[in-house]
Design an enzyme around this catalytic site. Structure first.
Site, PDB file in Angstrom:
ATOM      1  CB  SER A  86      -0.900   0.008   1.237  1.00 53.96           C
ATOM      2  OG  SER A  86      -1.375   1.330   1.455  1.00 53.96           O
ATOM      3  CG  HIS A 101      -4.011  -1.523  -1.380  1.00 54.71           C
ATOM      4  ND1 HIS A 101      -5.124  -2.319  -1.598  1.00 54.71           N
ATOM      5  CD2 HIS A 101      -4.348  -0.676  -0.373  1.00 54.71           C
ATOM      6  CE1 HIS A 101      -6.081  -1.970  -0.745  1.00 54.71           C
ATOM      7  NE2 HIS A 101      -5.642  -0.965   0.005  1.00 54.71           N
ATOM      8  CG  ASP A 152      -5.059   2.543   1.111  1.00 53.93           C
ATOM      9  OD1 ASP A 152      -6.041   1.774   1.084  1.00 53.93           O
ATOM     10  OD2 ASP A 152      -3.924   2.194   1.479  1.00 53.93           O
ATOM     11  CG  MET A 193      -8.303   7.415   2.749  1.00 57.86           C
ATOM     12  SD  MET A 193      -7.286   7.513   4.230  1.00 57.86           S
ATOM     13  CE  MET A 193      -6.473   5.913   4.182  1.00 57.86           C
ATOM     14  CG  HIS A 212      -9.275   0.340  -0.052  1.00 60.01           C
ATOM     15  ND1 HIS A 212      -8.636   0.110   1.152  1.00 60.01           N
ATOM     16  CD2 HIS A 212     -10.612   0.342   0.230  1.00 60.01           C
ATOM     17  CE1 HIS A 212      -9.544  -0.019   2.112  1.00 60.01           C
ATOM     18  NE2 HIS A 212     -10.739   0.133   1.581  1.00 60.01           N
ATOM     19  CG  MET A 265     -11.198   3.419   2.514  1.00 60.42           C
ATOM     20  SD  MET A 265      -9.618   3.425   3.378  1.00 60.42           S
ATOM     21  CE  MET A 265      -8.498   3.503   1.996  1.00 60.42           C
ATOM     22  CG  MET A 269     -11.444  -2.656   5.763  1.00 58.33           C
ATOM     23  SD  MET A 269      -9.980  -2.239   4.814  1.00 58.33           S
ATOM     24  CE  MET A 269      -9.015  -1.290   5.977  1.00 58.33           C
ATOM     25  N   GLY A 296      -8.864   4.247   7.250  1.00 61.49           N
ATOM     26  CA  GLY A 296      -8.591   5.678   7.419  1.00 61.49           C
ATOM     27  C   GLY A 296      -7.136   6.017   7.656  1.00 61.49           C
ATOM     28  CG  PHE A 297      -5.732   7.136  10.276  1.00 60.31           C
ATOM     29  CD1 PHE A 297      -5.224   8.401   9.981  1.00 60.31           C
ATOM     30  CD2 PHE A 297      -7.023   7.033  10.755  1.00 60.31           C
ATOM     31  CE1 PHE A 297      -5.995   9.532  10.186  1.00 60.31           C
ATOM     32  CE2 PHE A 297      -7.808   8.159  10.962  1.00 60.31           C
ATOM     33  CZ  PHE A 297      -7.290   9.420  10.681  1.00 60.31           C
ATOM     34  CG  ASP A 320      -6.083  -2.651   3.621  1.00 57.42           C
ATOM     35  OD1 ASP A 320      -4.994  -2.341   4.134  1.00 57.42           O
ATOM     36  OD2 ASP A 320      -6.744  -1.882   2.892  1.00 57.42           O
ATOM     37  N   GLY A 367      -2.528  -3.463   9.438  1.00 55.03           N
ATOM     38  CA  GLY A 367      -1.764  -4.088  10.511  1.00 55.03           C
ATOM     39  C   GLY A 367      -1.095  -5.398  10.117  1.00 55.03           C
ATOM     40  N   GLY A 405       1.268  -1.753   4.254  1.00 54.99           N
ATOM     41  CA  GLY A 405       1.803  -0.414   4.011  1.00 54.99           C
ATOM     42  C   GLY A 405       3.069  -0.184   4.794  1.00 54.99           C
TER      43      GLY A 405
HETATM   44  C1  DX5 Z   1      -6.156   1.785   5.876  1.00 53.48           C
HETATM   45  C2  DX5 Z   1      -5.751   1.432   4.471  1.00 53.48           C
HETATM   46  C3  DX5 Z   1      -4.610   0.497   4.381  1.00 53.48           C
HETATM   47  C4  DX5 Z   1      -3.316   1.018   4.959  1.00 53.48           C
HETATM   48  C5  DX5 Z   1      -2.665  -0.143   5.647  1.00 53.48           C
HETATM   49  O1  DX5 Z   1      -7.320   2.525   5.846  1.00 53.48           O
HETATM   50  O2  DX5 Z   1      -6.823   0.852   3.774  1.00 53.48           O
HETATM   51  O3  DX5 Z   1      -4.410   0.034   3.055  1.00 53.48           O
HETATM   52  O4  DX5 Z   1      -2.434   1.528   4.016  1.00 53.48           O
HETATM   53  O5  DX5 Z   1      -1.564   0.322   6.323  1.00 53.48           O
HETATM   54  P1  DX5 Z   1      -0.734  -0.589   7.309  1.00 53.48           P
HETATM   55  O6  DX5 Z   1      -0.257  -1.781   6.528  1.00 53.48           O
HETATM   56  O7  DX5 Z   1       0.366   0.302   7.753  1.00 53.48           O
HETATM   57  O8  DX5 Z   1      -1.645  -0.993   8.428  1.00 53.48           O
HETATM   58 ZN    ZN Z   2      -6.443  -0.116   1.784  1.00 54.73          ZN
END
Ligand code: DX5
Ligand code: ZN
Length: 243
Positions: free
Chosen positions: A9, A34, A36, A38, A67, A69, A138, A143-144, A176, A178, A198
């Protein structure tokens, strides 16, 4: 575990060196990139738009997975499609016409995916899974980046895997949030075949190639340690308050 795919990501990438970082991920064996998106409404954060996809399309042959969001994904499908997205992933939550959204993605000739948040049960996929190429579970609240993996999503990943085996074998199960060397074996054991990561990839001080190798090594070492780690992750999950 060679059938497990990695989807770095770019949310965690250094945007000043984005092309280079994506090239490093490609060279290290990334299956797809990937992206993201937002909007500050669906999730409390802003990230990137079609211009990033357009720029990446010029510098990589890897599939670009978007993705979304965002509150109204239908507004952006054409733009991301034209920019070069290969797959468009839309959330179940808040979309009252999900089937129509998915059909629009298919009409655009793109791979379609449905995403479910941590509090959304696997069963909502029952009537849409036939129409999609992938399901994204998820494992953090969207979001982060760099959030802690939510252990209670593991049994749900198993339920999603069972549902897919029953209704749409071949549909991908992606996770996706952690995902790192500790959690990757857990989600794969639960039935995931595509891992988004990510910070575990772009935030590693040893670089992208070393980070991806670490993830793949953790997957190939799956065994008894995984079982023990899985148990402790589940035990760490929030217990019910009995009062
Ligand atoms: C969160 C995103 C993820 C994010 C994952 O809202 O959808 O794709 O980048 O980041 P890590 O891998 O650091 O948890
Ligand atoms: Zn994502």
């Amino acid at each position: 575990m060679s059938d497990v795919k990695l989807a770095p990501s770019i949310l965690a990438a250094d945007f000043a060196r984005l092309g280079q970082q994506v090239a490093e991920a490609a060279q290290a064996g990334a299956d797809r990139i990937h992206v993201d998106v937002m909007d500050g409404h669906f999730v409390p954060n802003l990230s990137m738009g079609p211009a990033i996809v357009q720029s990446l399309r010029r510098v990589t042959d890897l599939p670009l997975e978007t993705h979304l969001m965002v509150t109204d994904p239908d507004l952006f499908l054409d733009e991301f499609s034209a920019a070069g997205s290969d797959s468009l992933l839309v959330h179940y939550e808040g979309n009252v016409n999900l089937h129509r959204t998915v059909q629009r993605i298919r009409t655009l000739g793109k791979r379609a995916g449905v995403v479910i948040n941590p509090a959304t049960p696997a069963g909502v996929l029952e009537e849409i899974v036939q129409d999609v190429d992938q399901v994204l579970v998820m494992t953090v609240n969207p979001g982060f980046g760099h959030q802690q993996f939510i252990g209670t999503t593991l049994p749900k990943i198993r339920r999603v895997r069972e549902l897919i085996e029953r209704l749409k074998p071949g549909c991908e199960v992606e996770v996706d949030g952690g995902i790192d060397a500790a959690t990757a074996p857990l989600v794969v054991r639960a039935g995931a075949t595509v891992l988004v990561a990510g910070s575990a990839i772009f935030g590693d001080r040893d670089g992208v190639a070393a980070a991806m190798k670490r993830l793949l090594t953790a997957l190939s070492a799956m065994g008894r340690e995984t079982y023990l780690a899985e148990r402790s992750a589940l035990q760490r999950s929030q217990p019910c308050n009995s009062e």
